[in-house]
Design a protein around this motif. Structure first.
Motif, PDB file in Angstrom:
ATOM      1  N   LEU A  55       0.944  -1.035   0.778  1.00  0.00           N
ATOM      2  CA  LEU A  55      -0.108   0.490  -0.004  1.00  0.00           C
ATOM      3  C   LEU A  55       0.567   1.496   0.184  1.00  0.00           C
ATOM      4  O   LEU A  55       1.485   1.896   1.456  1.00  0.00           O
ATOM      5  CB  LEU A  55      -0.622  -0.174   0.352  1.00  0.00           C
ATOM      6  CG  LEU A  55      -1.739   1.166   1.870  1.00  0.00           C
ATOM      7  CD1 LEU A  55      -2.905   1.657   0.789  1.00  0.00           C
ATOM      8  CD2 LEU A  55      -2.386   0.693   3.085  1.00  0.00           C
ATOM      9  N   GLY A  56       1.122   1.244  -0.642  1.00  0.00           N
ATOM     10  CA  GLY A  56       2.234   2.955  -1.638  1.00  0.00           C
ATOM     11  C   GLY A  56       2.756   1.698  -0.768  1.00  0.00           C
ATOM     12  O   GLY A  56       3.872   1.323  -1.545  1.00  0.00           O
ATOM     13  N   GLU A  57       3.921   2.871   0.067  1.00  0.00           N
ATOM     14  CA  GLU A  57       5.516   2.542   1.022  1.00  0.00           C
ATOM     15  C   GLU A  57       5.050   1.142   1.535  1.00  0.00           C
ATOM     16  O   GLU A  57       6.135   0.859   2.297  1.00  0.00           O
ATOM     17  CB  GLU A  57       6.054   3.904   1.150  1.00  0.00           C
ATOM     18  CG  GLU A  57       6.408   4.789   0.094  1.00  0.00           C
ATOM     19  CD  GLU A  57       7.341   5.988   1.248  1.00  0.00           C
ATOM     20  OE1 GLU A  57       8.481   6.247   1.665  1.00  0.00           O
ATOM     21  OE2 GLU A  57       7.244   7.290   0.413  1.00  0.00           O
ATOM     22  N   ILE A  58       4.098   1.302   2.155  1.00  0.00           N
ATOM     23  CA  ILE A  58       3.951   0.250   2.981  1.00  0.00           C
ATOM     24  C   ILE A  58       3.623  -1.465   2.636  1.00  0.00           C
ATOM     25  O   ILE A  58       2.803  -2.030   1.726  1.00  0.00           O
ATOM     26  CB  ILE A  58       2.048  -0.051   3.958  1.00  0.00           C
ATOM     27  CG1 ILE A  58       3.004   1.548   4.692  1.00  0.00           C
ATOM     28  CG2 ILE A  58       2.170  -0.858   4.952  1.00  0.00           C
ATOM     29  CD1 ILE A  58       1.337   1.502   5.550  1.00  0.00           C
ATOM     30  N   GLU A  59       5.035  -2.074   3.136  1.00  0.00           N
ATOM     31  CA  GLU A  59       4.434  -4.193   2.276  1.00  0.00           C
ATOM     32  C   GLU A  59       3.947  -4.556   3.134  1.00  0.00           C
ATOM     33  O   GLU A  59       4.669  -4.426   4.422  1.00  0.00           O
ATOM     34  CB  GLU A  59       6.656  -3.496   2.021  1.00  0.00           C
ATOM     35  CG  GLU A  59       6.407  -3.285   0.626  1.00  0.00           C
ATOM     36  CD  GLU A  59       8.274  -3.430   0.408  1.00  0.00           C
ATOM     37  OE1 GLU A  59       8.873  -4.233   0.920  1.00  0.00           O
ATOM     38  OE2 GLU A  59       8.486  -2.919  -0.413  1.00  0.00           O
ATOM     39  N   PHE A  60       4.191  -5.545   2.107  1.00  0.00           N
ATOM     40  CA  PHE A  60       3.204  -6.940   3.833  1.00  0.00           C
ATOM     41  C   PHE A  60       3.467  -7.907   2.922  1.00  0.00           C
ATOM     42  O   PHE A  60       3.568  -8.270   1.545  1.00  0.00           O
ATOM     43  CB  PHE A  60       1.954  -6.499   3.446  1.00  0.00           C
ATOM     44  CG  PHE A  60       0.803  -6.254   2.744  1.00  0.00           C
ATOM     45  CD1 PHE A  60       0.286  -7.514   2.231  1.00  0.00           C
ATOM     46  CD2 PHE A  60       0.823  -5.061   2.740  1.00  0.00           C
ATOM     47  CE1 PHE A  60      -0.217  -7.276   1.039  1.00  0.00           C
ATOM     48  CE2 PHE A  60      -0.361  -4.722   1.633  1.00  0.00           C
ATOM     49  CZ  PHE A  60      -0.941  -5.685   0.904  1.00  0.00           C
ATOM     50  N   ASP A  61       3.339  -8.920   3.118  1.00  0.00           N
ATOM     51  CA  ASP A  61       3.755 -10.497   2.687  1.00  0.00           C
ATOM     52  C   ASP A  61       3.944 -11.320   3.680  1.00  0.00           C
ATOM     53  O   ASP A  61       3.412 -11.617   5.217  1.00  0.00           O
ATOM     54  CB  ASP A  61       4.701 -10.750   2.373  1.00  0.00           C
ATOM     55  CG  ASP A  61       5.882 -10.823   3.526  1.00  0.00           C
ATOM     56  OD1 ASP A  61       6.540 -11.959   3.981  1.00  0.00           O
ATOM     57  OD2 ASP A  61       6.854 -10.043   3.567  1.00  0.00           O
ATOM     58  N   GLY A  62       3.007 -12.413   2.936  1.00  0.00           N
ATOM     59  CA  GLY A  62       2.787 -14.062   4.090  1.00  0.00           C
ATOM     60  C   GLY A  62       2.665 -15.123   3.540  1.00  0.00           C
ATOM     61  O   GLY A  62       2.734 -15.495   2.270  1.00  0.00           O
ATOM     62  N   ALA A  63       2.962 -16.350   4.447  1.00  0.00           N
ATOM     63  CA  ALA A  63       2.477 -17.581   3.660  1.00  0.00           C
ATOM     64  C   ALA A  63       1.404 -18.122   4.404  1.00  0.00           C
ATOM     65  O   ALA A  63       1.642 -17.997   6.028  1.00  0.00           O
ATOM     66  CB  ALA A  63       3.965 -18.157   3.718  1.00  0.00           C
ATOM     67  N   ALA A  64       0.853 -19.371   4.188  1.00  0.00           N
ATOM     68  CA  ALA A  64      -0.172 -20.348   5.090  1.00  0.00           C
ATOM     69  C   ALA A  64       0.019 -21.531   4.344  1.00  0.00           C
ATOM     70  O   ALA A  64      -0.187 -22.188   3.508  1.00  0.00           O
ATOM     71  CB  ALA A  64      -1.233 -19.959   4.924  1.00  0.00           C
ATOM     72  N   SER A  65       0.091 -22.793   5.607  1.00  0.00           N
ATOM     73  CA  SER A  65       0.429 -24.304   4.664  1.00  0.00           C
ATOM     74  C   SER A  65      -0.631 -24.761   5.903  1.00  0.00           C
ATOM     75  O   SER A  65      -0.945 -24.682   7.353  1.00  0.00           O
ATOM     76  CB  SER A  65       1.117 -24.961   4.915  1.00  0.00           C
ATOM     77  OG  SER A  65       1.890 -26.074   4.608  1.00  0.00           O
ATOM     78  N   ILE A  66      -1.811 -25.107   5.105  1.00  0.00           N
ATOM     79  CA  ILE A  66      -2.570 -26.296   5.725  1.00  0.00           C
ATOM     80  C   ILE A  66      -2.817 -27.731   4.555  1.00  0.00           C
ATOM     81  O   ILE A  66      -2.801 -28.070   4.010  1.00  0.00           O
ATOM     82  CB  ILE A  66      -4.213 -26.166   5.623  1.00  0.00           C
ATOM     83  CG1 ILE A  66      -4.168 -23.821   6.134  1.00  0.00           C
ATOM     84  CG2 ILE A  66      -5.236 -26.934   5.610  1.00  0.00           C
ATOM     85  CD1 ILE A  66      -5.010 -23.539   5.354  1.00  0.00           C
ATOM     86  N   ALA A  67      -2.811 -28.885   6.358  1.00  0.00           N
ATOM     87  CA  ALA A  67      -2.167 -30.490   5.522  1.00  0.00           C
ATOM     88  C   ALA A  67      -3.518 -30.144   4.772  1.00  0.00           C
ATOM     89  O   ALA A  67      -3.483 -30.699   4.009  1.00  0.00           O
ATOM     90  CB  ALA A  67      -1.158 -31.133   6.571  1.00  0.00           C
ATOM     91  N   ASP A  68      -4.928 -30.554   5.460  1.00  0.00           N
ATOM     92  CA  ASP A  68      -6.469 -30.784   5.079  1.00  0.00           C
ATOM     93  C   ASP A  68      -7.038 -29.698   5.191  1.00  0.00           C
ATOM     94  O   ASP A  68      -7.654 -29.223   6.389  1.00  0.00           O
ATOM     95  CB  ASP A  68      -6.408 -32.514   6.348  1.00  0.00           C
ATOM     96  CG  ASP A  68      -7.975 -32.542   6.253  1.00  0.00           C
ATOM     97  OD1 ASP A  68      -8.152 -32.344   5.408  1.00  0.00           O
ATOM     98  OD2 ASP A  68      -7.921 -33.732   6.781  1.00  0.00           O
ATOM     99  N   LEU A  69      -7.192 -29.553   3.729  1.00  0.00           N
ATOM    100  CA  LEU A  69      -8.652 -28.074   4.587  1.00  0.00           C
ATOM    101  C   LEU A  69     -10.138 -28.691   5.191  1.00  0.00           C
ATOM    102  O   LEU A  69     -11.081 -27.562   5.253  1.00  0.00           O
ATOM    103  CB  LEU A  69      -8.892 -27.423   2.462  1.00  0.00           C
ATOM    104  CG  LEU A  69      -7.708 -27.158   1.829  1.00  0.00           C
ATOM    105  CD1 LEU A  69      -8.147 -26.890   0.102  1.00  0.00           C
ATOM    106  CD2 LEU A  69      -7.204 -25.894   2.712  1.00  0.00           C
ATOM    107  N   LEU A  70     -10.292 -30.025   4.849  1.00  0.00           N
ATOM    108  CA  LEU A  70     -11.268 -30.183   5.523  1.00  0.00           C
ATOM    109  C   LEU A  70     -11.374 -29.816   7.123  1.00  0.00           C
ATOM    110  O   LEU A  70     -12.212 -30.843   7.517  1.00  0.00           O
ATOM    111  CB  LEU A  70     -11.343 -31.415   5.046  1.00  0.00           C
ATOM    112  CG  LEU A  70     -11.823 -31.540   3.569  1.00  0.00           C
ATOM    113  CD1 LEU A  70     -12.731 -33.789   3.294  1.00  0.00           C
ATOM    114  CD2 LEU A  70     -13.091 -30.592   2.844  1.00  0.00           C
TER     115      LEU A  70
END
Length: 203
Positions: A55-70
């Protein structure tokens, strides 16, 4: 506030990609998300998702790992956000400035043994926040052990954000420990500046 445009598609790696771009109050905003391979999503397993943006000069990042969506009870997730300063964010959102200084947020959740570990730290100008603790899983938040703390130069300004009045404009430092076992929620050893408020309650 502005216009946001969405695009989606499938990469050569068979990962699904979602892209958003536009502006908020004339400040460019962009978000790029990949959500794993099509075959895994169809089988509701092994979700590997990543996001990044600004957002302009504001930076963000992330990640998610889920073995079983149910049964998404024990994911691994991270989120990081940083910017020039908190004034930049409030100016972009056209909010009243209540503090000046750094803008940083770091959060991660990961399984450790039979429990989940949560760590969160943030600097919002002169205000700081921290949370660290464990729980069994995201679907059953009945066993929680969490330590939290927050501090800043002006309790009155924070109270005004939540619509509370009459809070002194004094520096504050709040620390506490939250435990939940079943339906019983215990808030222990809460300290506010020089005032100690041990509290036990049930929900």
């Amino acid at each position: 506030l502005g216009d946001v445009y969405k695009r989606q598609g499938i990469l050569d790696s068979d990962e699904i990609q979602l892209t958003l771009d536009g502006d908020i109050n004339e400040t460019p905003v962009a978000l790029d998300v990949t959500t794993g391979h099509i075959g895994d999503l169809v089988d509701f397993r092994n979700l590997e998702s990543k996001l990044s943006g600004h957002l302009g000069e504001i930076e963000f990042d992330g990640a998610a790992s889920i073995a079983d969506l149910l049964n998404p009870s024990r994911p691994t997730a991270t989120l990081n956000l940083s910017g020039p300063n908190i004034e930049y964010l409030t100016d972009v959102l056209r909010l009243q400035r209540i503090t000046t200084g750094p803008l940083r947020l770091e959060m991660n959740i990961a399984p450790i043994g039979e429990k989940m570990q949560l760590n969160l730290t943030g600097d919002f100008g002169e205000f700081k926040a921290m949370a660290s603790g464990q729980f069994v899983d995201l679907q059953q938040l009945n066993d929680i052990d969490l330590r939290v703390s927050t501090s800043g130069p002006d309790a009155g300004k924070v109270a005004e954000i939540f619509g509370a009045e009459g809070v002194p404009n004094d520096p504050f430092n709040i620390t506490g420990k939250l435990n939940r076992s079943g339906k019983t929620l215990a808030v222990e050893a809460v300290s506010y500046t020089h005032l100690t408020l041990p509290t036990i309650c049930s929900v």
